[in-house]
Design a protein around this motif. Structure first.
Motif, short mmCIF file in Angstrom:
data_model
loop_
_atom_site.label_atom_id
_atom_site.label_comp_id
_atom_site.label_asym_id
_atom_site.label_seq_id
_atom_site.Cartn_x
_atom_site.Cartn_y
_atom_site.Cartn_z
N LEU A 163 1.65 -21.73 -20.31
CA LEU A 163 1.11 -20.40 -20.30
C LEU A 163 1.70 -19.33 -21.09
O LEU A 163 1.32 -18.41 -21.60
N GLY A 164 2.77 -19.56 -21.70
CA GLY A 164 3.91 -18.63 -22.10
C GLY A 164 4.15 -17.61 -21.46
O GLY A 164 4.53 -16.50 -21.75
N ALA A 165 4.62 -17.89 -20.10
CA ALA A 165 4.77 -16.66 -18.98
C ALA A 165 6.28 -16.28 -19.36
O ALA A 165 7.04 -16.99 -19.93
N ASP A 166 6.38 -15.09 -18.92
CA ASP A 166 7.79 -14.54 -18.95
C ASP A 166 8.51 -14.63 -17.76
O ASP A 166 8.29 -14.45 -16.51
N TRP A 167 9.38 -15.84 -17.60
CA TRP A 167 10.23 -16.30 -16.21
C TRP A 167 11.62 -16.78 -16.72
O TRP A 167 11.97 -17.13 -17.78
N GLU A 168 12.29 -16.69 -15.75
CA GLU A 168 13.77 -17.47 -15.83
C GLU A 168 14.13 -18.15 -14.59
O GLU A 168 13.63 -17.75 -13.52
N GLU A 169 14.88 -19.33 -14.67
CA GLU A 169 15.11 -20.11 -13.87
C GLU A 169 16.70 -19.82 -13.03
O GLU A 169 17.70 -19.38 -13.95
N LEU A 170 16.77 -19.48 -11.89
CA LEU A 170 18.00 -19.39 -11.33
C LEU A 170 18.54 -20.36 -10.19
O LEU A 170 17.65 -21.07 -9.69
N ASP A 171 19.86 -20.60 -10.53
CA ASP A 171 20.27 -21.74 -9.69
C ASP A 171 20.66 -20.96 -8.34
O ASP A 171 20.56 -19.89 -8.15
N ARG A 172 21.27 -21.74 -7.59
CA ARG A 172 21.39 -21.19 -5.84
C ARG A 172 22.32 -19.98 -5.95
O ARG A 172 21.98 -18.84 -5.39
N ASP A 173 23.46 -20.24 -6.85
CA ASP A 173 24.39 -19.08 -6.74
C ASP A 173 24.01 -17.87 -7.35
O ASP A 173 24.06 -16.73 -6.73
N MET A 174 23.01 -18.03 -8.46
CA MET A 174 22.44 -16.85 -9.22
C MET A 174 21.44 -16.04 -8.39
O MET A 174 21.27 -14.89 -8.14
N LEU A 175 20.65 -17.09 -7.66
CA LEU A 175 19.71 -16.51 -6.74
C LEU A 175 20.12 -15.55 -5.44
O LEU A 175 19.78 -14.43 -5.39
N LEU A 176 21.54 -16.04 -5.04
CA LEU A 176 21.94 -15.39 -3.81
C LEU A 176 22.59 -14.02 -4.40
O LEU A 176 22.51 -13.28 -3.59
N GLN A 177 23.33 -14.15 -5.66
CA GLN A 177 23.56 -12.73 -6.05
C GLN A 177 22.51 -11.76 -6.47
O GLN A 177 22.43 -10.65 -6.18
N THR A 178 21.40 -12.34 -7.01
CA THR A 178 20.22 -11.65 -7.03
C THR A 178 19.64 -10.92 -6.40
O THR A 178 19.06 -9.88 -6.16
N GLU A 179 19.55 -11.86 -4.99
CA GLU A 179 18.60 -11.41 -3.69
C GLU A 179 19.53 -11.70 -2.43
O GLU A 179 19.51 -12.64 -1.76
N PRO A 180 20.56 -10.60 -2.17
CA PRO A 180 21.50 -11.19 -1.21
C PRO A 180 20.94 -11.10 0.19
O PRO A 180 21.54 -11.79 1.08
N CYS A 181 19.79 -10.74 0.33
CA CYS A 181 19.07 -10.93 1.85
C CYS A 181 18.95 -12.47 1.98
O CYS A 181 18.65 -12.73 3.32
#
Length: 421
Positions: A163-181
């Protein structure tokens, strides 16, 4: 020119606004007592511009029996999608088209077309905010698709790249830093896909604001006016609503899941199936760990989103005809989704303050909306958006309004024509 619009949901209101802005006389007929009181009222609040997936995914032939079995078995309370036995025969012609559109090439084409319309909608809404100054809890927060198994996460990558979408992959550590909840369920997650440009907004507040702007432009809203009869001929249309006759030069059917029934009285066939979706709205109070993004949990099929001072949770689809009653078991299921994604908030939330909602999504057979002329003189439709009604709202309306006015739309409307069936 006088255009009669049936339906004061997202599609009807936006189309009426754009027509009136161009100097067209518009009357909107709505059976409810105000705007956006059905499917446009309580959706998830997520405008998914980058990857507006449709339900006709490859492999659906093996999935539909599972939806039906879930509706029969003791697992009914834990199923995201249900297909009642009573609906099987009624949905058979629609279902054949639905499965035909689940071929990989058709699926990708239609997701790409929806993405084009979704991005156009985001542009239209940005223009509306700038020009009108309307407020509707808009947040440029991005969205996180969180995953509990890596296989499901990897399934989406080829589609996004194509699709040419604007996206990025987060591993688990990056995810929990990005979304602490999400830290309380961190051990259950393997990572996420983030869409930084996707947004959150309240469709009901938007609809109310747009209806006021449309009224300021001269649009007449006739609430409490259920339509009982339609007639179309070469010189115009006649609509009987609440015992009164309204004449116009053109008619737009934008009545959501009921559009097919209305169109059928004029000999127009629209392959639309009503899919009942539930949501719950829960006051956040002084809860400190509010989600920063829209969160889509791909493991438990839940969407969670902050709208103002409340948490909106969506995540079901029941094929149960035109039944809009609220099943307490399904609300219990929705509360269970909160417990699965935000367990600490679930323990602290005020369950007596939960506001449940159920509305019918108008699901087209191929996953694309139906926008444009019907083949019956002077009759147009703007419907069939399924779960993407909010995502595709303003863009769909602008395309149709431009087409009716004889102006070339900003994107090609032909793929969305109801005449494609």
């Amino acid at each position: 020119m006088h255009v009669v619009v049936i339906g004061a949901g997202l599609q009807g209101i936006c189309t009426a606004y754009y027509l009136a802005e161009a100097g067209v006389e518009v009357t909107v007929l709505e059976r409810n007592d105000g705007p956006a009181l059905e499917a446009s009222f309580g959706n998830g609040g997520y405008i998914q511009g980058e990857c507006p997936e449709i339900w006709n995914q490859p492999g659906m032939l093996g999935v539909l029996p599972k939806w039906w079995w879930s509706s029969l078995s003791g697992n009914r309370r834990e199923a995201a999608k249900l297909l009642r036995t009573s609906e099987l025969l009624r949905l058979l012609p629609w279902g054949v088209r639905f499965l035909r559109a689940a071929k990989p090439d058709i699926y990708f084409r239609n997701v790409a077309l929806n993405r084009e319309l979704a991005l156009y909608t985001l542009d239209c809404m940005a223009d509306l905010r700038r020009d009108l100054g309307i407020e509707y809890a808009h947040r440029s927060c991005g969205c996180l698709f969180i995953y509990r198994d890596r296989h499901s996460m990897e399934r989406l990558r080829p589609l996004l790249d194509r699709l040419g979408a604007d996206w990025e992959e987060l591993d688990r550590d990056m995810l929990l830093q990005t979304e602490p909840c999400l830290r309380p369920i961190g051990d259950e997650l393997c990572g996420a896909i983030r869409f930084p440009r996707d947004v959150s907004a309240d469709s009901y507040l938007f609809s109310r604001a747009m209806s006021e702007m449309a009224a300021n432009n001269g649009v007449r809203f006739e609430y409490g006016s259920p339509v009982s009869r339609l007639a179309a001929h070469g010189s115009g249309v006649k609509v009987t609503a609440d015992g009164k006759e309204v004449r116009g030069d053109a008619l737009i059917i934008a009545a959501g899941a009921y559009s097919g029934r209305l169109a059928a009285t004029l000999g127009i066939r629209l392959p639309i199936a009503p899919a009942k979706g539930y949501s719950v709205t829960i006051p956040l109070g002084d809860w400190p760990e509010r989600p920063r993004h829209v969160i889509g949990d791909m493991g438990v099929h839940a969407g969670l989103n902050v709208l103002g001072d409340a948490l909106r949770v969506a995540g079901t689809a029941d094929f149960c005809g035109y039944d809009t009653s609220i099943d307490p078991e399904r609300i219990d299921y929705m509360v269970g989704l909160v417990e699965a994604v935000l367990p600490e908030f679930a323990r602290a939330m005020d369950r007596e303050a939960i506001r449940p909602f159920a509305g019918l999504r108008p699901l087209s057979a191929d996953g694309l909306p139906m926008i444009g002329a019907t083949g019956v003189p002077n009759v147009y439709v703007n419907t069939g958006h399924g779960g993407l009604g909010w995502t595709l709202s303003a863009g769909s309306a602008k395309v149709l309004a431009d087409r009716i006015r004889g102006k070339t739309p900003a994107l090609n409307p032909d793929p969305y024509s109801p005449l494609r069936f």
